[in-house]
Design a protein around this motif. Structure first.
Motif, PDB file in Angstrom:
ATOM      1  N   LEU A 166      15.124  -7.544 -16.756  1.00 30.11           N
ATOM      2  CA  LEU A 166      13.791  -7.917 -16.275  1.00 30.11           C
ATOM      3  C   LEU A 166      12.697  -7.343 -17.167  1.00 30.11           C
ATOM      4  O   LEU A 166      11.703  -8.015 -17.454  1.00 30.11           O
ATOM      5  CB  LEU A 166      13.605  -7.465 -14.825  1.00 30.11           C
ATOM      6  CG  LEU A 166      14.414  -8.246 -13.793  1.00 30.11           C
ATOM      7  CD1 LEU A 166      14.287  -7.605 -12.412  1.00 30.11           C
ATOM      8  CD2 LEU A 166      13.993  -9.701 -13.754  1.00 30.11           C
ATOM      9  N   HIS A 167      12.885  -6.114 -17.604  1.00 27.57           N
ATOM     10  CA  HIS A 167      11.908  -5.506 -18.506  1.00 27.57           C
ATOM     11  C   HIS A 167      11.834  -6.299 -19.813  1.00 27.57           C
ATOM     12  O   HIS A 167      10.736  -6.545 -20.347  1.00 27.57           O
ATOM     13  CB  HIS A 167      12.276  -4.049 -18.772  1.00 27.57           C
ATOM     14  CG  HIS A 167      11.308  -3.329 -19.646  1.00 27.57           C
ATOM     15  ND1 HIS A 167      10.026  -3.038 -19.247  1.00 27.57           N
ATOM     16  CD2 HIS A 167      11.422  -2.867 -20.910  1.00 27.57           C
ATOM     17  CE1 HIS A 167       9.389  -2.419 -20.226  1.00 27.57           C
ATOM     18  NE2 HIS A 167      10.226  -2.308 -21.242  1.00 27.57           N
ATOM     19  N   TYR A 168      12.974  -6.702 -20.337  1.00 27.09           N
ATOM     20  CA  TYR A 168      13.012  -7.481 -21.579  1.00 27.09           C
ATOM     21  C   TYR A 168      12.337  -8.836 -21.369  1.00 27.09           C
ATOM     22  O   TYR A 168      11.537  -9.275 -22.202  1.00 27.09           O
ATOM     23  CB  TYR A 168      14.467  -7.662 -22.037  1.00 27.09           C
ATOM     24  CG  TYR A 168      14.590  -8.260 -23.416  1.00 27.09           C
ATOM     25  CD1 TYR A 168      14.492  -7.455 -24.544  1.00 27.09           C
ATOM     26  CD2 TYR A 168      14.800  -9.619 -23.588  1.00 27.09           C
ATOM     27  CE1 TYR A 168      14.597  -7.994 -25.812  1.00 27.09           C
ATOM     28  CE2 TYR A 168      14.902 -10.167 -24.857  1.00 27.09           C
ATOM     29  CZ  TYR A 168      14.804  -9.346 -25.953  1.00 27.09           C
ATOM     30  OH  TYR A 168      14.903  -9.882 -27.227  1.00 27.09           O
ATOM     31  N   LEU A 169      12.631  -9.492 -20.254  1.00 21.00           N
ATOM     32  CA  LEU A 169      12.059 -10.816 -19.981  1.00 21.00           C
ATOM     33  C   LEU A 169      10.557 -10.759 -19.714  1.00 21.00           C
ATOM     34  O   LEU A 169       9.857 -11.745 -19.923  1.00 21.00           O
ATOM     35  CB  LEU A 169      12.785 -11.479 -18.808  1.00 21.00           C
ATOM     36  CG  LEU A 169      14.210 -11.927 -19.100  1.00 21.00           C
ATOM     37  CD1 LEU A 169      14.906 -12.375 -17.824  1.00 21.00           C
ATOM     38  CD2 LEU A 169      14.230 -13.026 -20.146  1.00 21.00           C
ATOM     39  N   GLU A 170      10.063  -9.610 -19.248  1.00 19.46           N
ATOM     40  CA  GLU A 170       8.614  -9.451 -19.079  1.00 19.46           C
ATOM     41  C   GLU A 170       7.905  -9.450 -20.422  1.00 19.46           C
ATOM     42  O   GLU A 170       6.780  -9.916 -20.527  1.00 19.46           O
ATOM     43  CB  GLU A 170       8.290  -8.130 -18.370  1.00 19.46           C
ATOM     44  CG  GLU A 170       8.554  -8.124 -16.897  1.00 19.46           C
ATOM     45  CD  GLU A 170       8.334  -6.756 -16.274  1.00 19.46           C
ATOM     46  OE1 GLU A 170       7.926  -5.805 -17.013  1.00 19.46           O
ATOM     47  OE2 GLU A 170       8.577  -6.622 -15.074  1.00 19.46           O
ATOM     48  N   ARG A 171       8.580  -8.941 -21.434  1.00 15.80           N
ATOM     49  CA  ARG A 171       7.947  -8.803 -22.743  1.00 15.80           C
ATOM     50  C   ARG A 171       8.236  -9.961 -23.680  1.00 15.80           C
ATOM     51  O   ARG A 171       7.409 -10.259 -24.535  1.00 15.80           O
ATOM     52  CB  ARG A 171       8.406  -7.502 -23.405  1.00 15.80           C
ATOM     53  CG  ARG A 171       7.928  -6.268 -22.638  1.00 15.80           C
ATOM     54  CD  ARG A 171       8.371  -4.988 -23.281  1.00 15.80           C
ATOM     55  NE  ARG A 171       9.817  -4.985 -23.419  1.00 15.80           N
ATOM     56  CZ  ARG A 171      10.486  -4.309 -24.327  1.00 15.80           C
ATOM     57  NH1 ARG A 171       9.862  -3.572 -25.185  1.00 15.80           N
ATOM     58  NH2 ARG A 171      11.797  -4.367 -24.370  1.00 15.80           N
TER      59      ARG A 171
END
Length: 191
Positions: free
Chosen positions: A26-31
Motif C-alpha cells: 500500500l505504501h508503494y502504491l501510494e507513491r
C-alpha cells in the motif's frame, strides 16, 4: 574508533508477515503507479531479504505476495491495462518512440499484447503518426531541429539526427523533424 573509520551499522531487514507485505504494498502504491509484475518484484525483494536475515520460508512469502496481488487485481487497485495505457501516454508526451515505450513497458512486466493495446489506444487519441508527434515533443523538449536557434541549426544537424536516432526514431522521421522549417506544418501536412 573515530567517527570517520567506524563502519555504519547495517539495519536488519524486517521479518516478512502478511500484514507487513500489505503495508509495504500500500505504501508503494501510494507513491507509484505500477504493474502487477513490478509490485511482485518489489515485494519479493523484501521476502528474499527476510529469508536471508531471518530464515523465513520463501515459498510461504511468495504465496502471501501472490494472494495480495490477486486481491488487489480483483479490487481494481492493480490494473495492468490501465497502467500500460497511462504509462504509454506519459512516455509519448515526453517524446519517447513507440519502440522505447514497448521496451519500458516490458521492463515493468507488461506483456506484448497489453503494450500493443496501450499503443493502439494512444494512436486513437493522438492526431497523426505516433512516432512523428513523439519526435516533435522530444525535439521541443531538447531544443533540437526547428526548436534550435536558426543560426545554429546547420552546424548541429548531424547531432540532432543522432539524438533522435538514439531515442529510437527512424532516420526518416528524424530527418523530417530536424529539417522541418515549421514543426506545426509537419503535423498539419501529414507528410
Amino acid at each position: 574508533m573515530t567517527r570517520e573509520t567506524a563502519a555504519p551499522e547495517r539495519k536488519l531487514p524486517r521479518r516478512v508477515t502478511p500484514q507487513y507485505l500489505e503495508n509495504a504494498a500500500l505504501h508503494y502504491l501510494e507513491r507509484f503507479a505500477t504493474s502487477s509484475a513490478n509490485l511482485r518484484r518489489v515485494l519479493m525483494r523484501k521476502v528474499d531479504r527476510s529469508v536471508q536475515a531471518h530464515g523465513t520460508d520463501r515459498e510461504e512469502g511468495a504465496r502471501w505476495v501472490d494472494e495480495l496481488i490477486a486481491r488487489y487485481q480483483r479490487s481494481g487497485l492493480l490494473n495492468d491495462t490501465a497502467y500500460a495505457e497511462m504509462r504509454a501516454a506519459s512516455l509519448h508526451r515526453r517524446g519517447t518512440s513507440t519502440r522505447a515505450i514497448r521496451e519500458k513497458l516490458a521492463s515493468k512486466g507488461i506483456g506484448r499484447d497489453e503494450a500493443d493495446k496501450a499503443l493502439d489506444t494512444l494512436d486513437e487519441e493522438v492526431d497523426g503518426d505516433l512516432n512523428l508527434t513523439a519526435a516533435l515533443a522530444l525535439a521541443r523538449r531538447r531544443r533540437l531541429g526547428p526548436y534550435r536557434l536558426p543560426e545554429k541549426r546547420a552546424e548541429h544537424r548531424d547531432k540532432d539526427l543522432a539524438a533522435l536516432g538514439r531515442a529510437g526514431f527512424s532516420y526518416d522521421i528524424a530527418r523530417r523533424v530536424v529539417d522541418a522549417e515549421d514543426p506545426d506544418s509537419l503535423l498539419d501536412s501529414g507528410e
